[in-house]
Design a protein around this motif. Sequence first.
Motif, short mmCIF file in Angstrom:
data_model
loop_
_atom_site.label_atom_id
_atom_site.label_comp_id
_atom_site.label_asym_id
_atom_site.label_seq_id
_atom_site.Cartn_x
_atom_site.Cartn_y
_atom_site.Cartn_z
N GLY A 252 40.55 -60.65 47.71
CA GLY A 252 40.34 -61.68 46.72
C GLY A 252 39.16 -61.37 45.93
N VAL A 253 38.52 -60.28 46.01
CA VAL A 253 37.51 -59.97 45.35
C VAL A 253 37.27 -58.45 45.29
CG1 VAL A 253 35.85 -61.73 46.02
CG2 VAL A 253 35.79 -59.55 47.60
N ALA A 254 36.83 -57.66 44.10
CA ALA A 254 36.82 -56.26 43.59
C ALA A 254 35.34 -56.02 43.24
CB ALA A 254 37.89 -56.17 42.57
N VAL A 319 33.03 -59.16 41.74
CA VAL A 319 31.74 -59.14 42.53
C VAL A 319 30.68 -58.13 42.41
CG1 VAL A 319 32.65 -61.30 43.89
CG2 VAL A 319 32.46 -59.04 44.79
N PRO A 320 29.50 -58.16 42.70
CA PRO A 320 28.66 -56.93 42.77
C PRO A 320 29.17 -55.93 43.87
CG PRO A 320 27.21 -58.73 42.55
CD PRO A 320 28.72 -59.33 42.82
N PRO A 321 29.08 -54.54 43.65
CA PRO A 321 29.65 -53.66 44.72
C PRO A 321 29.20 -53.88 46.19
CG PRO A 321 28.98 -52.31 42.59
CD PRO A 321 28.41 -53.99 42.50
N LEU A 322 27.99 -54.19 46.19
CA LEU A 322 27.49 -54.19 47.67
C LEU A 322 28.06 -55.40 48.42
CD1 LEU A 322 25.59 -53.15 49.87
CD2 LEU A 322 23.76 -54.47 48.87
N ARG A 323 28.25 -56.62 47.29
CA ARG A 323 28.88 -57.81 48.21
C ARG A 323 30.28 -57.34 48.54
NH1 ARG A 323 29.50 -63.62 44.81
NH2 ARG A 323 30.90 -64.65 46.48
N TRP A 324 31.12 -56.57 47.76
CA TRP A 324 32.24 -56.27 47.91
C TRP A 324 32.48 -55.51 49.38
CZ3 TRP A 324 34.68 -51.72 48.51
CH2 TRP A 324 36.28 -51.64 48.70
N PHE A 325 31.52 -54.49 49.45
CA PHE A 325 31.48 -53.54 50.73
C PHE A 325 31.24 -54.52 51.85
CE2 PHE A 325 29.04 -51.19 53.84
CZ PHE A 325 29.87 -49.97 53.79
N ARG A 351 27.30 -47.07 47.84
CA ARG A 351 28.14 -48.05 47.81
C ARG A 351 28.80 -48.58 46.79
NH1 ARG A 351 27.74 -46.37 52.56
NH2 ARG A 351 27.03 -47.62 54.12
N THR A 352 28.79 -47.49 45.81
CA THR A 352 29.30 -47.78 44.51
C THR A 352 30.55 -46.93 44.09
OG1 THR A 352 27.81 -46.06 43.36
CG2 THR A 352 27.16 -48.38 43.56
N LEU A 353 31.17 -46.62 45.14
CA LEU A 353 32.64 -45.79 45.01
C LEU A 353 32.31 -44.77 43.94
CD1 LEU A 353 34.95 -48.92 44.57
CD2 LEU A 353 34.31 -47.84 46.49
N TRP A 354 31.10 -43.82 43.93
CA TRP A 354 31.13 -42.87 43.36
C TRP A 354 31.32 -43.16 41.84
CZ3 TRP A 354 34.40 -42.90 47.54
CH2 TRP A 354 33.89 -42.49 48.91
N SER A 355 30.99 -44.08 41.48
CA SER A 355 30.81 -44.58 39.91
C SER A 355 29.68 -43.58 39.05
CB SER A 355 30.79 -45.95 39.67
OG SER A 355 29.44 -46.23 40.23
N ALA A 356 28.90 -43.08 39.63
CA ALA A 356 27.72 -42.25 39.20
C ALA A 356 28.10 -40.77 39.23
CB ALA A 356 26.40 -42.46 39.66
N SER A 357 29.22 -40.46 39.78
CA SER A 357 29.58 -38.93 39.99
C SER A 357 29.82 -38.33 38.42
CB SER A 357 30.78 -38.94 40.91
OG SER A 357 32.04 -39.50 40.17
N ASN A 358 30.20 -37.14 38.57
CA ASN A 358 30.20 -36.39 37.19
C ASN A 358 31.47 -36.75 36.51
OD1 ASN A 358 27.81 -35.02 37.50
ND2 ASN A 358 28.71 -33.12 38.20
N ILE A 359 32.59 -36.77 37.38
CA ILE A 359 34.00 -37.15 36.66
C ILE A 359 34.08 -38.54 36.35
CG2 ILE A 359 34.89 -34.90 37.83
CD1 ILE A 359 36.22 -37.13 39.70
#
Length: 406
Positions: A252-254, A319-325, A351-359
């Motif tokens: 129920g949260v993403a 929700v914030p990524p850490l809270r989701w994790f 814990r940010t699902l690689w959102s900072a990765s190059n691609i």
Amino acid sequence: MSCFDASDLELGAWPTPRAAAADAGGPGPAWSEGTVLLTGPAGLLGVALLESMLVRTAARVVCLVRADDESAAAARLESAAAARGLRLPPDRVRIVVGDLARPRLGLDEATHAELAETVDLVIHNGAHVRWWGDVDTIRATNIESLRTILRLAATARPKRVAFMSSVAVFNADDHREASVAFEDPPGPSSAGLRSPYVQSKWAGERLCVAAAERGVPVTIVRVPYLLPDSRRAAFNPSGLFELVLGASVELGVAPDLELRFPVAPVDVCADRVVRIVGAGPSAGPMGGASVHHVVPFEPPGWRRMVAAASSEGWTVRLVPPLRWFEALRDRCRTSAGLRGALALVIQDPTRTLWSASNIGRLRIDDARTRALLPDLPPLGPCDDAYLRHVVRTVVGAGSGADQSSA
């Protein structure tokens, strides 16, 4: 740290071709009426490639299937084909038992020699697709098998090779300062690629470059993350987007992230691959090889996926990524259903699902591919109807379960 050493990038002993590569029909589409060896035909992309070849070409396709015997191999491929509503015409599809992790692809000497004499094109799609899998298994299945295929391509009659790579190779440090990922040869280093699987794709590209320098016509196709089929409920239950989407709907949260990874429906990707290979390699910087990207539309972004889930009636709060994790981790303490998602996302220490990765920020260029296929539709946004289809497919199948992609 690199999982593979310099020896993994060497072709080793090399056969002497019977004739020049150009004698095999050069860059033209002669293979479309000849014989194609397809590896990984029972997987998500493999069976879609098989379907596209059966529809678009008159080629006969030899499918290398991992199984204990011919009966089991046939049952495995027929099951994958049936899920797509695909009939396997016996006059065009031949099933051979093999194993990419074994010498000679698991083939006996007679079958290996026969394929060397009869195949016009190899589409090497098979791989051990576990991003954090065992390094020795990945080396045997992904690197040694490609080395064998490249040697096969230079044995007896010359053949073309199409190697399925991944846009994930752009996560290497070589591209850290770039804004665009071009259809260029692989960089000199795999530094920055944490996943052994992605490192094996980078190593495979380097092997393809070396084979091209020895006269083998090679096409490297970098595919994006594969989303569900645009027409059917076929998808990868172990994919990043599928696992995170399924877990988010159940929780129920993403995670509130703007993931903008390049993606494509698996059937659209397969069709474009077959068209790229059918059109022949375009002029590239690697002599006998060319590099192409599959970019059917602009990355839709994670928030649009969450919005599509809401439009389908699911209540999902950002929700914030850490809270989701933490919510995911807590659920997994009492329920095994989402452990597949946890096992994947725990690999990212941020814990940010690689959102900072190059691609996640690079624009994936496909100018060479569009020049090769000028009738491709203009690049535009992914439509909402398809994203809703993705949600229905993934959530309806319960992709949060711990399922293998091997």
